[in-house]
Design a protein around this motif. Structure first.
Motif, PDB file in Angstrom:
ATOM      1  N   VAL A  62      43.936  64.085  23.110  1.00 12.95           N
ATOM      2  CA  VAL A  62      42.826  63.995  24.064  1.00 12.95           C
ATOM      3  C   VAL A  62      41.882  62.895  23.589  1.00 12.95           C
ATOM      4  CG1 VAL A  62      40.768  65.153  24.959  1.00 12.95           C
ATOM      5  CG2 VAL A  62      42.942  66.385  24.817  1.00 12.95           C
ATOM      6  N   VAL A  63      41.557  61.977  24.483  1.00 14.65           N
ATOM      7  CA  VAL A  63      40.553  60.952  24.205  1.00 14.65           C
ATOM      8  C   VAL A  63      39.307  61.330  24.991  1.00 14.65           C
ATOM      9  CG1 VAL A  63      39.963  58.510  24.333  1.00 14.65           C
ATOM     10  CG2 VAL A  63      42.329  59.195  23.855  1.00 14.65           C
ATOM     11  N   GLU A  64      38.300  61.783  24.269  1.00 11.94           N
ATOM     12  CA  GLU A  64      37.059  62.224  24.910  1.00 11.94           C
ATOM     13  C   GLU A  64      36.045  61.091  24.864  1.00 11.94           C
ATOM     14  OE1 GLU A  64      33.327  65.318  24.369  1.00 11.94           O
ATOM     15  OE2 GLU A  64      34.967  65.345  22.913  1.00 11.94           O
ATOM     16  N   ILE A  65      35.617  60.636  26.037  1.00 11.22           N
ATOM     17  CA  ILE A  65      34.644  59.551  26.120  1.00 11.22           C
ATOM     18  C   ILE A  65      33.242  60.146  26.229  1.00 11.22           C
ATOM     19  CG2 ILE A  65      34.045  57.374  27.237  1.00 11.22           C
ATOM     20  CD1 ILE A  65      36.956  57.538  26.332  1.00 11.22           C
ATOM     21  N   ARG A  66      32.363  59.711  25.352  1.00  8.99           N
ATOM     22  CA  ARG A  66      30.949  60.094  25.440  1.00  8.99           C
ATOM     23  C   ARG A  66      30.099  58.835  25.504  1.00  8.99           C
ATOM     24  NH1 ARG A  66      30.006  64.883  20.898  1.00  8.99           N
ATOM     25  NH2 ARG A  66      32.043  65.933  21.123  1.00  8.99           N
ATOM     26  N   ASP A  67      28.876  59.005  25.937  1.00  8.91           N
ATOM     27  CA  ASP A  67      27.902  57.913  25.950  1.00  8.91           C
ATOM     28  C   ASP A  67      27.231  57.882  24.580  1.00  8.91           C
ATOM     29  OD1 ASP A  67      25.536  56.334  26.288  1.00  8.91           O
ATOM     30  OD2 ASP A  67      25.560  56.752  28.439  1.00  8.91           O
ATOM     31  N   ALA A  68      27.321  56.736  23.880  1.00 10.22           N
ATOM     32  CA  ALA A  68      26.768  56.637  22.521  1.00 10.22           C
ATOM     33  C   ALA A  68      25.273  56.913  22.486  1.00 10.22           C
ATOM     34  CB  ALA A  68      27.064  55.256  21.944  1.00 10.22           C
ATOM     35  N   ARG A  69      24.584  56.734  23.597  1.00  7.86           N
ATOM     36  CA  ARG A  69      23.143  56.984  23.633  1.00  7.86           C
ATOM     37  C   ARG A  69      22.829  58.480  23.646  1.00  7.86           C
ATOM     38  NH1 ARG A  69      22.218  53.472  28.940  1.00  7.86           N
ATOM     39  NH2 ARG A  69      24.085  54.703  29.412  1.00  7.86           N
ATOM     40  N   ILE A  70      23.809  59.277  24.081  1.00  4.91           N
ATOM     41  CA  ILE A  70      23.608  60.733  24.169  1.00  4.91           C
ATOM     42  C   ILE A  70      24.883  61.452  23.695  1.00  4.91           C
ATOM     43  CG2 ILE A  70      21.796  60.837  25.910  1.00  4.91           C
ATOM     44  CD1 ILE A  70      23.983  61.075  28.061  1.00  4.91           C
ATOM     45  N   PRO A  71      25.217  61.358  22.408  1.00  3.49           N
ATOM     46  CA  PRO A  71      26.464  61.943  21.918  1.00  3.49           C
ATOM     47  C   PRO A  71      26.574  63.451  22.111  1.00  3.49           C
ATOM     48  CG  PRO A  71      25.515  60.460  20.283  1.00  3.49           C
ATOM     49  CD  PRO A  71      24.479  60.656  21.341  1.00  3.49           C
ATOM     50  N   ILE A  72      25.430  64.132  22.174  1.00  6.22           N
ATOM     51  CA  ILE A  72      25.447  65.578  22.402  1.00  6.22           C
ATOM     52  C   ILE A  72      25.326  65.904  23.887  1.00  6.22           C
ATOM     53  CG2 ILE A  72      24.287  67.777  21.924  1.00  6.22           C
ATOM     54  CD1 ILE A  72      25.843  66.563  19.566  1.00  6.22           C
ATOM     55  N   ALA A  73      24.392  65.283  24.566  1.00  8.78           N
ATOM     56  CA  ALA A  73      24.196  65.569  25.992  1.00  8.78           C
ATOM     57  C   ALA A  73      25.420  65.183  26.816  1.00  8.78           C
ATOM     58  CB  ALA A  73      22.958  64.835  26.517  1.00  8.78           C
ATOM     59  N   SER A  74      26.180  64.172  26.367  1.00  5.91           N
ATOM     60  CA  SER A  74      27.357  63.741  27.126  1.00  5.91           C
ATOM     61  C   SER A  74      28.624  64.471  26.688  1.00  5.91           C
ATOM     62  CB  SER A  74      27.557  62.228  27.011  1.00  5.91           C
ATOM     63  OG  SER A  74      27.729  61.822  25.670  1.00  5.91           O
ATOM     64  N   ILE A  81      37.182  61.025  19.717  1.00  8.68           N
ATOM     65  CA  ILE A  81      35.930  60.857  20.456  1.00  8.68           C
ATOM     66  C   ILE A  81      35.569  59.379  20.459  1.00  8.68           C
ATOM     67  CG2 ILE A  81      33.466  61.395  20.526  1.00  8.68           C
ATOM     68  CD1 ILE A  81      34.125  64.046  19.157  1.00  8.68           C
ATOM     69  N   VAL A  82      35.399  58.824  21.645  1.00  7.19           N
ATOM     70  CA  VAL A  82      34.997  57.431  21.796  1.00  7.19           C
ATOM     71  C   VAL A  82      33.542  57.400  22.247  1.00  7.19           C
ATOM     72  CG1 VAL A  82      35.391  55.262  23.011  1.00  7.19           C
ATOM     73  CG2 VAL A  82      37.343  56.697  22.377  1.00  7.19           C
ATOM     74  N   LEU A  83      32.661  56.912  21.377  1.00  8.32           N
ATOM     75  CA  LEU A  83      31.262  56.728  21.762  1.00  8.32           C
ATOM     76  C   LEU A  83      31.164  55.393  22.464  1.00  8.32           C
ATOM     77  CD1 LEU A  83      29.316  58.006  18.603  1.00  8.32           C
ATOM     78  CD2 LEU A  83      29.944  59.258  20.686  1.00  8.32           C
ATOM     79  N   ALA A  90      36.646  59.662  15.418  1.00  6.45           N
ATOM     80  CA  ALA A  90      35.622  59.089  16.301  1.00  6.45           C
ATOM     81  C   ALA A  90      35.500  57.593  16.068  1.00  6.45           C
ATOM     82  CB  ALA A  90      34.271  59.766  16.068  1.00  6.45           C
ATOM     83  N   ILE A  91      35.166  56.869  17.133  1.00  5.17           N
ATOM     84  CA  ILE A  91      34.960  55.432  17.072  1.00  5.17           C
ATOM     85  C   ILE A  91      33.886  55.069  18.090  1.00  5.17           C
ATOM     86  CG2 ILE A  91      36.787  54.991  18.762  1.00  5.17           C
ATOM     87  CD1 ILE A  91      37.394  52.379  17.297  1.00  5.17           C
ATOM     88  N   ALA A  92      33.077  54.046  17.786  1.00  6.96           N
ATOM     89  CA  ALA A  92      32.036  53.575  18.707  1.00  6.96           C
ATOM     90  C   ALA A  92      32.424  52.194  19.211  1.00  6.96           C
ATOM     91  CB  ALA A  92      30.682  53.522  18.000  1.00  6.96           C
ATOM     92  N   ILE A  93      32.396  52.003  20.533  1.00  7.41           N
ATOM     93  CA  ILE A  93      32.797  50.725  21.119  1.00  7.41           C
ATOM     94  C   ILE A  93      31.953  50.396  22.345  1.00  7.41           C
ATOM     95  CG2 ILE A  93      35.210  51.028  20.378  1.00  7.41           C
ATOM     96  CD1 ILE A  93      35.813  51.463  23.453  1.00  7.41           C
ATOM     97  N   ASP A  94      32.099  49.159  22.804  1.00  9.23           N
ATOM     98  CA  ASP A  94      31.620  48.719  24.112  1.00  9.23           C
ATOM     99  C   ASP A  94      32.867  48.405  24.916  1.00  9.23           C
ATOM    100  OD1 ASP A  94      30.670  47.401  26.338  1.00  9.23           O
ATOM    101  OD2 ASP A  94      30.101  45.580  25.255  1.00  9.23           O
ATOM    102  N   SER A  95      33.200  49.236  25.889  1.00  4.21           N
ATOM    103  CA  SER A  95      34.468  49.101  26.606  1.00  4.21           C
ATOM    104  C   SER A  95      34.538  47.850  27.482  1.00  4.21           C
ATOM    105  CB  SER A  95      34.733  50.345  27.469  1.00  4.21           C
ATOM    106  OG  SER A  95      33.743  50.496  28.458  1.00  4.21           O
ATOM    107  N   LYS A  96      33.422  47.159  27.680  1.00  8.43           N
ATOM    108  CA  LYS A  96      33.444  45.914  28.457  1.00  8.43           C
ATOM    109  C   LYS A  96      33.817  44.709  27.595  1.00  8.43           C
ATOM    110  CE  LYS A  96      30.057  47.493  31.861  1.00  8.43           C
ATOM    111  NZ  LYS A  96      28.732  47.259  32.499  1.00  8.43           N
ATOM    112  N   ASN A  97      33.909  44.917  26.283  1.00 12.49           N
ATOM    113  CA  ASN A  97      34.193  43.839  25.338  1.00 12.49           C
ATOM    114  C   ASN A  97      35.666  43.877  24.946  1.00 12.49           C
ATOM    115  OD1 ASN A  97      34.509  42.425  22.788  1.00 12.49           O
ATOM    116  ND2 ASN A  97      32.284  42.371  22.650  1.00 12.49           N
TER     117      ASN A  97
END
Length: 293
Positions: free
Chosen positions: A28-40, A56-58, A83-90
């Motif tokens: 499972v690849v769970e996408i979250r918003d890095a600005r809100i790792p808990i709320a998302s 988990i992809v932030l 977990a990894i943090a990325i900008d998916s537009k890059n």
């Protein structure tokens, strides 16, 4: 401030469909918003995916506080979850994600080889709440517009399998929210980052909340953006909003200013911001632990 709630009928249907497909996926690849790792994080996701391995992809990490990104990544990683943090537009970030996927799914490939089995495609299920960037990420991985993209929640309505390459295929799923936000701040953070449709809240409520948050954590950036002194950037915040509305040439159109401020914050033009603060989260966890003792 008003209470924000949203659980459309298609969300419940999507949850059932995800559970039905779980047996056919490897990760499972769970996408979250890095600005809100808990709320998302959908609080139902652990129940939904059960014991499946998870990455988990932030996403939108470029819009988040880089120091907070590092803290959250360290917190989220454990024996069953990476977990990894990325900008998916890059594009470079997408290549980094693909290499990371190859690394974390290496165990499955080794098991197949040890059993003398032919190399198979790793099947990924992509999950996440609305507007965290799932469709953008999928389109970047596949180099085609396989998934519908929009800067608003609720664009993806169905499920579809997409072949990335010889190594990976993935199942795109609609964004799934949960029936009720127990913490009102979760709803506010989701609204501020765009996970909830603009028609489901009052923009001046969100703008006032955002101004108070920026004063607490990013006052210097906020003051610099609006050319304010710290003495000018003081509560009560409704009066500060009135002053800034006039200063930006919008006279007394507070709704227009609120909409504009939310857009500026979402785009990162004022400052990269993380609404879910790691230090606050740890403090809350410690207090809850003490209360249970």
């Amino acid at each position: 401030m008003s209470t924000i709630q949203w659980f459309p009928g298609h969300m419940a249907k999507a949850k059932r469909q995800v559970q039905e497909q779980l047996k056919s996926v490897d990760w499972v690849v769970e996408i979250r918003d890095a600005r809100i790792p808990i709320a998302s994080k959908n609080p139902l996701i652990d129940q939904i995916i059960q014991h499946k391995k998870r990455l988990i992809v932030l996403n939108k990490a470029d819009l988040a506080d880089p120091i907070q990104n590092k803290l959250w990544l360290n917190h989220l990683r454990n024996k069953d979850t990476d977990a990894i943090a990325i900008d998916s537009k890059n594009n470079k970030e997408i290549k980094k994600l693909r290499h990371y996927l190859l690394e974390v799914t290496g165990g499955e490939r080794k098991k197949w080889l040890d059993k003398g089995m032919k190399q198979k495609t790793i099947r990924l299920m992509v999950l996440g709440i609305p507007n965290v960037g799932k469709s953008t990420l999928i389109n970047q991985l596949t180099h085609k517009k396989s998934a519908k993209v929009g800067n608003r929640p609720g664009v993806t309505k169905g499920q579809q399998w997409v072949q990335i390459d010889k190594d990976f295929s993935l199942l795109d799923t609609p964004g799934i929210l949960w029936p009720k936000f127990e913490d009102p701040l979760v709803g506010m953070n989701l609204a501020l980052t765009g996970a909830i449709k603009d028609t489901h809240y009052y923009s001046d409520d969100i703008a006032l909340y955002a101004m108070q948050f920026m004063m607490d954590y990013y006052m210097e950036d906020f003051c610099q953006f609006f050319n304010l002194s710290e003495e000018e950037a003081q509560p009560p915040y409704p009066e500060l909003m009135m002053s800034l509305t006039n200063k930006m040439g919008m006279k007394d159109d507070y709704e227009r200013f609120s909409d504009w401020l939310i857009r500026e914050l979402r785009s990162g033009k004022i400052a990269p911001m993380t609404l879910d603060r790691y230090e606050d989260y740890r403090l809350e966890q410690a207090e809850e632990g003490s209360a249970d003792d």
